[in-house]
Scaffold this motif. Structure first.
Motif, PDB file in Angstrom:
ATOM      1  N   LEU A  16       0.850  -1.183   0.000  1.00 49.31           N
ATOM      2  CA  LEU A  16       0.000   0.000   0.000  1.00 49.31           C
ATOM      3  C   LEU A  16       0.887   1.233   0.000  1.00 49.31           C
ATOM      4  O   LEU A  16       2.073   1.165   0.360  1.00 49.31           O
ATOM      5  CB  LEU A  16      -0.910   0.015   1.240  1.00 49.31           C
ATOM      6  CG  LEU A  16      -2.001  -1.053   1.329  1.00 49.31           C
ATOM      7  CD1 LEU A  16      -2.691  -0.975   2.680  1.00 49.31           C
ATOM      8  CD2 LEU A  16      -3.020  -0.910   0.211  1.00 49.31           C
ATOM      9  N   SER A  17       0.310   2.356  -0.358  1.00 52.58           N
ATOM     10  CA  SER A  17       1.083   3.592  -0.328  1.00 52.58           C
ATOM     11  C   SER A  17       1.368   3.989   1.119  1.00 52.58           C
ATOM     12  O   SER A  17       0.712   3.538   2.051  1.00 52.58           O
ATOM     13  CB  SER A  17       0.306   4.713  -1.030  1.00 52.58           C
ATOM     14  OG  SER A  17      -0.893   4.994  -0.335  1.00 52.58           O
ATOM     15  N   LYS A  28       0.905   6.688   2.913  1.00 45.21           N
ATOM     16  CA  LYS A  28      -0.105   7.347   3.742  1.00 45.21           C
ATOM     17  C   LYS A  28      -1.172   6.371   4.216  1.00 45.21           C
ATOM     18  O   LYS A  28      -1.677   6.478   5.345  1.00 45.21           O
ATOM     19  CB  LYS A  28      -0.746   8.505   2.976  1.00 45.21           C
ATOM     20  CG  LYS A  28      -1.523   8.104   1.733  1.00 45.21           C
ATOM     21  CD  LYS A  28      -2.180   9.331   1.114  1.00 45.21           C
ATOM     22  CE  LYS A  28      -2.991   8.963  -0.124  1.00 45.21           C
ATOM     23  NZ  LYS A  28      -3.654  10.141  -0.716  1.00 45.21           N
ATOM     24  N   TYR A  29      -1.514   5.363   3.393  1.00 46.90           N
ATOM     25  CA  TYR A  29      -2.491   4.365   3.809  1.00 46.90           C
ATOM     26  C   TYR A  29      -1.924   3.464   4.898  1.00 46.90           C
ATOM     27  O   TYR A  29      -2.594   3.131   5.879  1.00 46.90           O
ATOM     28  CB  TYR A  29      -2.941   3.527   2.614  1.00 46.90           C
ATOM     29  CG  TYR A  29      -3.714   4.309   1.590  1.00 46.90           C
ATOM     30  CD1 TYR A  29      -4.711   5.184   1.973  1.00 46.90           C
ATOM     31  CD2 TYR A  29      -3.445   4.171   0.230  1.00 46.90           C
ATOM     32  CE1 TYR A  29      -5.425   5.916   1.043  1.00 46.90           C
ATOM     33  CE2 TYR A  29      -4.147   4.893  -0.713  1.00 46.90           C
ATOM     34  CZ  TYR A  29      -5.134   5.773  -0.308  1.00 46.90           C
ATOM     35  OH  TYR A  29      -5.832   6.491  -1.233  1.00 46.90           O
ATOM     36  N   LYS A  30      -0.666   3.039   4.707  1.00 46.59           N
ATOM     37  CA  LYS A  30      -0.041   2.179   5.708  1.00 46.59           C
ATOM     38  C   LYS A  30       0.084   2.901   7.043  1.00 46.59           C
ATOM     39  O   LYS A  30      -0.127   2.299   8.104  1.00 46.59           O
ATOM     40  CB  LYS A  30       1.332   1.716   5.213  1.00 46.59           C
ATOM     41  CG  LYS A  30       1.266   0.690   4.102  1.00 46.59           C
ATOM     42  CD  LYS A  30       2.615   0.089   3.781  1.00 46.59           C
ATOM     43  CE  LYS A  30       3.491   1.063   3.041  1.00 46.59           C
ATOM     44  NZ  LYS A  30       4.733   0.399   2.554  1.00 46.59           N
ATOM     45  N   GLN A  31       0.420   4.190   6.988  1.00 43.51           N
ATOM     46  CA  GLN A  31       0.574   4.945   8.225  1.00 43.51           C
ATOM     47  C   GLN A  31      -0.739   4.993   8.994  1.00 43.51           C
ATOM     48  O   GLN A  31      -0.782   4.731  10.204  1.00 43.51           O
ATOM     49  CB  GLN A  31       1.050   6.366   7.890  1.00 43.51           C
ATOM     50  CG  GLN A  31       1.318   7.250   9.101  1.00 43.51           C
ATOM     51  CD  GLN A  31       2.554   6.830   9.868  1.00 43.51           C
ATOM     52  OE1 GLN A  31       3.430   6.178   9.310  1.00 43.51           O
ATOM     53  NE2 GLN A  31       2.606   7.178  11.139  1.00 43.51           N
ATOM     54  N   ARG A  32      -1.816   5.302   8.309  1.00 38.71           N
ATOM     55  CA  ARG A  32      -3.115   5.392   8.980  1.00 38.71           C
ATOM     56  C   ARG A  32      -3.624   4.036   9.431  1.00 38.71           C
ATOM     57  O   ARG A  32      -4.174   3.904  10.523  1.00 38.71           O
ATOM     58  CB  ARG A  32      -4.135   6.050   8.039  1.00 38.71           C
ATOM     59  CG  ARG A  32      -3.908   7.535   7.804  1.00 38.71           C
ATOM     60  CD  ARG A  32      -4.999   8.144   6.950  1.00 38.71           C
ATOM     61  NE  ARG A  32      -6.309   8.004   7.573  1.00 38.71           N
ATOM     62  CZ  ARG A  32      -7.435   8.432   7.009  1.00 38.71           C
ATOM     63  NH1 ARG A  32      -7.388   9.007   5.808  1.00 38.71           N
ATOM     64  NH2 ARG A  32      -8.586   8.288   7.628  1.00 38.71           N
ATOM     65  N   LEU A  33      -3.415   3.011   8.595  1.00 42.90           N
ATOM     66  CA  LEU A  33      -3.927   1.684   8.928  1.00 42.90           C
ATOM     67  C   LEU A  33      -3.202   1.100  10.131  1.00 42.90           C
ATOM     68  O   LEU A  33      -3.834   0.566  11.045  1.00 42.90           O
ATOM     69  CB  LEU A  33      -3.787   0.756   7.716  1.00 42.90           C
ATOM     70  CG  LEU A  33      -4.560  -0.571   7.797  1.00 42.90           C
ATOM     71  CD1 LEU A  33      -6.031  -0.316   7.974  1.00 42.90           C
ATOM     72  CD2 LEU A  33      -4.303  -1.397   6.543  1.00 42.90           C
ATOM     73  N   SER A  71     -11.136   0.742   8.320  1.00 45.52           N
ATOM     74  CA  SER A  71     -10.777   0.504   6.919  1.00 45.52           C
ATOM     75  C   SER A  71     -11.775   1.162   5.972  1.00 45.52           C
ATOM     76  O   SER A  71     -11.392   1.776   4.969  1.00 45.52           O
ATOM     77  CB  SER A  71     -10.705  -1.003   6.644  1.00 45.52           C
ATOM     78  OG  SER A  71      -9.724  -1.625   7.440  1.00 45.52           O
ATOM     79  N   LEU A 104     -11.204   4.815   6.003  1.00 43.43           N
ATOM     80  CA  LEU A 104     -10.039   5.130   5.172  1.00 43.43           C
ATOM     81  C   LEU A 104     -10.405   5.109   3.694  1.00 43.43           C
ATOM     82  O   LEU A 104      -9.998   5.977   2.918  1.00 43.43           O
ATOM     83  CB  LEU A 104      -8.923   4.128   5.462  1.00 43.43           C
ATOM     84  CG  LEU A 104      -7.591   4.333   4.741  1.00 43.43           C
ATOM     85  CD1 LEU A 104      -6.969   5.657   5.137  1.00 43.43           C
ATOM     86  CD2 LEU A 104      -6.647   3.184   5.048  1.00 43.43           C
ATOM     87  N   PHE A 105     -11.190   4.125   3.293  1.00 48.23           N
ATOM     88  CA  PHE A 105     -11.605   4.015   1.897  1.00 48.23           C
ATOM     89  C   PHE A 105     -12.502   5.184   1.495  1.00 48.23           C
ATOM     90  O   PHE A 105     -12.371   5.743   0.400  1.00 48.23           O
ATOM     91  CB  PHE A 105     -12.336   2.692   1.681  1.00 48.23           C
ATOM     92  CG  PHE A 105     -12.985   2.550   0.337  1.00 48.23           C
ATOM     93  CD1 PHE A 105     -12.223   2.290  -0.794  1.00 48.23           C
ATOM     94  CD2 PHE A 105     -14.359   2.689   0.199  1.00 48.23           C
ATOM     95  CE1 PHE A 105     -12.827   2.169  -2.038  1.00 48.23           C
ATOM     96  CE2 PHE A 105     -14.967   2.566  -1.039  1.00 48.23           C
ATOM     97  CZ  PHE A 105     -14.196   2.304  -2.160  1.00 48.23           C
ATOM     98  N   ALA A 139     -10.487   8.385   0.853  1.00 48.34           N
ATOM     99  CA  ALA A 139      -9.405   8.343  -0.135  1.00 48.34           C
ATOM    100  C   ALA A 139      -9.895   8.909  -1.463  1.00 48.34           C
ATOM    101  O   ALA A 139     -10.827   8.375  -2.068  1.00 48.34           O
ATOM    102  CB  ALA A 139      -8.918   6.913  -0.316  1.00 48.34           C
TER     103      ALA A 139
END
Length: 356
Positions: free
Chosen positions: A196-197, A199-204, A343, A346-347, A350
């Protein structure tokens, strides 16, 4: 940015297939001790702040800091749980012996309650054949026979269960040491491997650790507080086996809306209908205004309002988690539900998924 699946070469596709098979196989190998691995990860996430403070205090000696943190967990968590469990078994055996010897007569309690009920309530119960002592005793005997068979089964497997428990505990503590010592680097490798990019990994990953802490502190610790208060008032009012009922209330307190009331409400009703009015009133007032407010006071302090799930989601996820994972489901269910919500949040935020 990773290439789409259609642009992978044959060699890359074969490797990804092999990677999936090996990962599934490794998970299958760990499955017998999945509970030990799960609680090792949970405890590592909860106690990593303590490990970091000890790491600074010991001059960056990672092994010593991890050992001291592990010792703290044993003293603060494992030993108290073991002592409470031993006392719980002792009280449960005591209640069983008192029922068998006749010192506790549920039939007498039942007759006392029926005697003070209004006529319309008694008539309603008679329609369902719930006022006949013979029928009630037959149902209780059938239940007791089934319970005895289950108890005999677990008694025969006691040595095996004890051995499995000790092995699981050893695995959990052993894993916990390395998760505390090497957790930061391990989490970094996992974060790098996730396709994942940034920013997504950081938030997840941030949501994952926050959810674990929120679930344990917000549900388990609050439930423990409610159970302890319930056991205290039961002890003051001389209710049999207060520790046993305290543990039951602690588990049921994980269920919002109904929770500990499943235990204390019937006891309060029994006090009122049998003439122990002041005991019933004290129990109701204490449970409503003390135990009932613990969740509203402690949960925002321990967790914060941002990660709190709706009560109906907590209820459904807790019951569903228990059905699938046993006692571990008290934590796994709400964690999965919270990650599901995080999740989808987050989706939904985005921009690249909602471009027109």
């Amino acid at each position: 940015m990773n290439p789409p699946a259609s642009q992978y070469t044959l060699q890359q596709k074969v490797f990804l297939f092999l990677l999936a098979i090996v990962t599934i196989g490794f998970g299958w190998i760990l499955m017998p001790y999945a509970g030990a691995v799960f609680w090792g990860v949970v405890l590592a996430i909860l106690f990593i702040p303590l490990y970091r403070r000890l790491l600074r205090a010991t001059g960056q000696k990672a092994n010593l800091a991890a050992l001291l943190t592990l010792a703290s967990i044993v003293v603060m968590v494992i030993i108290p749980v073991a002592l409470i469990s031993a006392s719980l078994v002792q009280q449960a055996v005591g209640i069983y012996n008192m029922v068998g010897s006749g010192h506790i007569d549920f039939g007498q309690y039942f007759r006392q309650i029926i005697a003070v009920l209004p006529d319309w309530v008694v008539s309603l119960l008679e329609r369902f054949d719930l006022t006949s002592m013979a029928t009630l005793q037959q149902k209780l005997s059938s239940f007791a026979a089934q319970a005895s068979q289950v108890a005999a089964k677990y008694t025969l497997n006691l040595a095996s269960n004890t051995f499995d428990f000790l092995v699981s505990m050893t695995i959990m503590l052993y894993l916990l040491f390395f998760l505390l010592r090497d957790g930061h680097s391990l989490a970094g490798r996992i974060r790098t491997a996730v396709p994942l990019s940034r920013k997504y990994k950081q938030r997840l990953f941030s949501n994952f650790t926050t959810v674990i802490r929120a679930t344990v502190k917000g549900n388990v610790l609050v439930a423990m507080a409610q159970g302890a208060l319930g056991g205290l008032i039961f002890w003051i009012l001389h209710v049999q086996a207060p520790l046993l009922w305290a543990v039951v209330m602690a588990f049921l307190s994980l269920l919002p809306a109904i929770g500990a009331a499943i235990v204390w409400a019937p006891v309060a009703v029994y006090f009122l209908v049998t003439g122990a009015v002041w005991q019933g009133v004290v129990l109701i007032l204490f449970c409503v205004f003390v135990i009932g407010l613990v969740d509203n006071v402690l949960r925002p302090i321990l967790v914060g309002k941002d990660t709190k799930l709706p009560d109906y989601v907590v209820l459904l996820s807790t019951v569903g988690g228990m059905a699938l994972f046993g006692l571990n489901g008290f934590v796994i269910g709400p964690v999965v539900a919270a990650l599901f919500v995080a999740s989808w949040d987050l989706f939904s935020t985005a921009e690249e998924f909602h471009q027109e």
